[in-house]
Design a protein around this motif. Structure first.
Motif, short mmCIF file in Angstrom:
data_model
loop_
_atom_site.label_atom_id
_atom_site.label_comp_id
_atom_site.label_asym_id
_atom_site.label_seq_id
_atom_site.Cartn_x
_atom_site.Cartn_y
_atom_site.Cartn_z
N ALA A 221 -3.88 9.93 0.65
CA ALA A 221 -4.38 9.14 -0.46
C ALA A 221 -3.66 7.80 -0.50
N ALA A 222 -4.44 6.73 -0.53
CA ALA A 222 -3.88 5.38 -0.55
C ALA A 222 -4.02 4.78 -1.94
N SER A 223 -3.03 3.98 -2.32
CA SER A 223 -3.09 3.26 -3.59
C SER A 223 -2.44 1.89 -3.40
N GLY A 224 -2.61 1.05 -4.39
CA GLY A 224 -2.07 -0.30 -4.29
C GLY A 224 -3.12 -1.25 -3.73
N ARG A 225 -2.72 -2.10 -2.81
CA ARG A 225 -3.60 -3.11 -2.24
C ARG A 225 -4.49 -2.52 -1.16
N THR A 226 -5.27 -1.54 -1.55
CA THR A 226 -6.10 -0.82 -0.57
C THR A 226 -7.18 -1.72 0.03
N LYS B 245 -12.64 7.02 -2.64
CA LYS B 245 -11.41 7.68 -3.09
C LYS B 245 -10.18 7.11 -2.39
N ASN B 246 -10.38 6.15 -1.50
CA ASN B 246 -9.26 5.60 -0.72
C ASN B 246 -8.45 6.70 -0.04
N THR B 247 -9.16 7.64 0.52
CA THR B 247 -8.51 8.81 1.11
C THR B 247 -9.03 9.05 2.52
N VAL C 227 0.86 -1.18 0.00
CA VAL C 227 0.00 0.00 0.00
C VAL C 227 0.90 1.23 0.00
N GLN C 228 0.60 2.16 -0.85
CA GLN C 228 1.33 3.42 -0.89
C GLN C 228 0.44 4.51 -0.32
#
Length: 127
Positions: free
Chosen positions: A23-28, A76-78, A2-3
């Motif tokens: 803000a999260a990205s990847g394997r959220t 938004k994974n935020t 996860v980034q």
């Protein structure tokens, strides 16, 4: 993996407000909670607040309770940290963290409770 990327830091006068974003990205899909920590110069990193993925569990450190508000937008994974009535004692680098392990009700206030960390964003409060 996860980034996490924080934004929204800056310089503000005492009594002012700032809103931080993470803000999260990847394997959220693996995240079960997100938290905010901060580290002032010469001090250890300290817990600020965490929120469960479902947002039904939130835990604040006593020093920010009533002034800071955490929220999240799963679409938004935020995650957001609204900081009001800031004081010079709030000056620190603020870090976003994500937990990817099982989550149960609790404070999750330790660094070791989290698996991923952002790079941090500087918040400076002038008197």
């Amino acid at each position: 993996q996860v980034q996490l990327v924080e934004s929204g830091g800056g310089l503000v006068q005492a009594g002012g407000s700032l809103r931080l974003s993470c803000a999260a990205s990847g394997r959220t899909w693996s995240m079960t909670a997100m938290g905010w920590f901060r580290q002032a110069p010469g001090k250890e990193r300290e817990f600020v607040v965490h929120i469960s993925w479902s947002a039904d569990s939130i835990y604040y450190a006593g020093s920010v309770k009533g002034r800071f508000t955490i929220s999240r937008d799963n679409a938004k994974n935020t995650a957001y940290l609204q900081m009001n009535n800031l004081t010079p004692e709030d000056t620190a680098v603020y870090y976003c963290a994500a937990r990817a392990r099982s989550y149960y009700s609790g404070s999750y206030s330790r660094n070791a409770d989290y698996d991923y960390w952002g790079q941090g964003t500087q918040v400076t409060v002038s008197s």
